[in-house]
Design an enzyme around this catalytic site. Structure first.
Site, PDB file in Angstrom:
ATOM      1  NE  ARG A 132      -1.869   1.762   3.660  1.00 48.05           N
ATOM      2  CZ  ARG A 132      -1.690   1.091   4.544  1.00 48.05           C
ATOM      3  NH1 ARG A 132      -2.205   0.023   4.963  1.00 48.05           N
ATOM      4  NH2 ARG A 132      -0.957   1.834   5.720  1.00 48.05           N
ATOM      5  CD  GLU A 151       4.164   4.474   6.404  1.00 41.96           C
ATOM      6  OE1 GLU A 151       5.414   4.302   7.005  1.00 41.96           O
ATOM      7  OE2 GLU A 151       3.207   4.148   7.062  1.00 41.96           O
ATOM      8  CG  ASN A 153       2.551   0.570   4.980  1.00 39.94           C
ATOM      9  OD1 ASN A 153       3.436   0.635   6.083  1.00 39.94           O
ATOM     10  ND2 ASN A 153       1.910   1.782   4.531  1.00 39.94           N
ATOM     11  CB  SER A 158      -3.837  -3.421   8.509  1.00 37.35           C
ATOM     12  OG  SER A 158      -3.436  -2.204   8.664  1.00 37.35           O
ATOM     13  CE  LYS A 315       8.290   4.223   7.280  1.00 38.98           C
ATOM     14  NZ  LYS A 315       8.058   3.076   7.789  1.00 38.98           N
ATOM     15  CE  LYS A 373       7.508   9.350   7.934  1.00 36.27           C
ATOM     16  NZ  LYS A 373       6.967   8.856   6.713  1.00 36.27           N
ATOM     17  CD  GLU A 377       6.307   0.197   7.724  1.00 38.47           C
ATOM     18  OE1 GLU A 377       5.181   0.867   7.758  1.00 38.47           O
ATOM     19  OE2 GLU A 377       7.146   0.311   6.912  1.00 38.47           O
ATOM     20  N   GLY A 378       3.597   0.101  11.712  1.00 33.71           N
ATOM     21  CA  GLY A 378       2.445  -0.139  12.808  1.00 33.71           C
ATOM     22  C   GLY A 378       1.923   1.150  13.329  1.00 33.71           C
ATOM     23  NE  ARG A 458      -4.065   4.731   7.035  1.00 35.62           N
ATOM     24  CZ  ARG A 458      -2.822   4.372   7.178  1.00 35.62           C
ATOM     25  NH1 ARG A 458      -2.375   3.718   8.088  1.00 35.62           N
ATOM     26  NH2 ARG A 458      -2.171   4.743   6.091  1.00 35.62           N
TER      27      ARG A 458
END
Length: 482
Positions: A132, A151, A153, A158, A315, A373, A377-378, A458
């Protein structure tokens, strides 16, 4: 999050929404979310689905210019191909990550697995990417809004499952509070079908109809319905397929490799392994978890992501790809290169050299202009504001664990937050992140699948730095094309 609203966009409703209409719309939207399967386990009972709640969402979809939404869609197959090529370019990964590996334990452990697989000559004949690309609508790059990449992913991308049903909620809300003619401006979405098709393709290429699919999960897990949406779609495609949901620790305790490199778990051969965990050190409880990841990489099974894809999503690699002339190493088409590069914001190395010293000095002088950064992730990992100055002045040799990124100045819009036990009575100034999902499958040197398979939005209050739905900051949303 600093933001400005000189680039205002049309919204799907007029503010303020009358209180009685707002209250009714919130309750109806919650019911529609439940009916559509946009659900999560509760934080109080994360180990059971006996008690469920609607996932956090915004009442209204987020406006995005149709041209920028289409640009995100059009770019994604190029991004898929770019990361496939990066994942398979050992020299580039080595050069990009060499100094990070020296100081970052998590990246170092991942790199050791890549080196072991390379030493033994184990290269995945079937590769699968479920990724993504995330962007914000940037107000700082000219008179017009532009897409600026946050970024990419490559592991555990998710909310494809929940976002596949959320458009039904927002189409309902727009029809109730706005104009019925605007309902189609909330595009339909079916990420989980695309993910299922990619996994199914890899499973069929493996060639053993009795082999199973294993999904690596965290335990307990509140976001299990998002994951199970994909397995439901997978069984629609192949009713006979067996899917096992297991922690990495469990797999490490119960797996083995045959002499011809078949991955065996509890006496069942595994065709595909899909990570919905494994993106932080916390996922690796003991060396058994690392054993599971190593043997998965050494096996014949298709792994999503393979170790190369995982490292490509760091990153540091994102920062290296933004250097002048680097994209051309992987993408020969100048128009495709220009499309991808148009989304890059400023990205800077923080390695222990003159280049890193210069970037660090700029960030210490004006930390509000940047985001720092790590290779994780997360959500909840980035560093902002005065904390950047503090960390850079204290971090020493471990500075190479991080990169520096220009802080995006996103457009703001009013919205109402709907979370378990709470809904905002007054509109909140919010910013949104728009993600585009891609799926990729290769077999040997042949590209079998390269698709864009939906989107994710989001949204969070504009004054919050960090994001993430699972960490309780952002809420799920849908795009509203204007």
């Amino acid at each position: 999050m600093t933001s400005k609203n000189c680039h205002s966009l049309p919204t799907c409703v007029e503010f303020p929404i009358p209180p009685d209409q707002l209250s009714d719309a919130v309750e109806e939207a919650k019911d529609t979310a439940c009916l559509s399967g946009c659900l999560m386990r509760t934080k109080e009972h994360p180990d059971t689905s006996d008690i469920m709640t609607p996932a956090p969402f915004m009442l209204l979809p987020s406006s995005i210019p149709k041209r920028l939404f289409q640009a995100g869609v059009d770019i994604q197959p190029y991004v898929n191909m770019l990361y496939y090529k990066v994942a398979n370019d050992y020299e580039f990964l080595h050069k990009s990550l060499e100094r990070t590996v020296a100081v970052d334990e998590f990246t170092a452990k991942q790199w050791a697995i890549l080196e072991e697989a390379r030493k033994l000559g184990r290269k995945k004949s079937i590769q699968i990417g479920l990724l993504r690309s995330d962007y914000m609508l940037d107000t700082s790059r000219g008179d017009d809004l532009s897409l600026s990449q946050v970024e990419v992913n490559t592991i555990s991308s998710s909310f494809g499952g929940l976002s596949s049903s959320l458009h039904k909620v927002h189409r309902y809300v727009v029809g109730q509070l706005g104009n019925l003619a605007d309902v189609p401006k909330v595009p339909t979405n079916d990420v989980c079908s695309g993910f299922a098709k990619a996994i199914h393709t890899a499973w069929k290429l493996y060639g053993n109809p009795k082999a199973i699919v294993v999904v690596f999960i965290n335990t307990p897990e509140t976001n299990v319905i998002d994951q199970k949406w994909i397995s439901t779609k997978l069984r629609d495609l192949e009713p006979s397929i067996t899917i096992r949901w297991r922690s990495m620790e469990y797999v490490g305790s119960n797996c083995s490799l045959t002499e011809d490199h078949r991955f065996i778990l509890d006496n069942e051969e595994v065709a595909v392994m899909y990570y919905r965990s494994g993106y932080t050190m916390e996922s690796f409880e003991t060396e058994l978890s690392w054993k599971a990841k190593l043997l998965a990489e050494l096996s014949r099974a298709a792994v999503c992501p393979s170790i190369g894809w995982h490292l490509a999503g760091t990153k540091k690699v994102q920062q290296e790809l933004a250097r002048p002339g680097v994209l051309e190493r992987f993408i020969p088409d100048p128009e495709k290169v220009a499309s991808i590069r148009s989304t890059f914001t400023g990205l800077y190395s923080l390695e222990q050299n003159s280049e890193g010293d210069k970037a660090a000095s700029k960030a210490i002088a004006e930390p509000q202009k940047y985001v720092m950064k790590p290779q994780l992730e997360g959500g909840g990992n980035n560093i902002y504001g005065d904390d950047i100055r503090t960390v850079l002045q204290e971090v020493g040799e471990e500075r190479s664990k991080y990169i520096l990124m220009d802080r995006i100045t996103p457009v703001t819009a009013k919205n109402h937050i709907v979370r378990p036990g709470f809904s905002s009575k007054q509109p909140v100034d919010c910013v949104s992140e728009f993600g585009f999902f891609g799926t990729f499958v290769s077999h040997g040197d042949s590209i079998v699948r390269n698709e864009v398979d939906g989107h994710l939005v989001r949204t969070k209050p504009h004054d919050l730095d960090e994001g993430g739905v699972s960490v309780g900051v952002s809420s799920l949303n849908s795009p509203f094309l204007v």
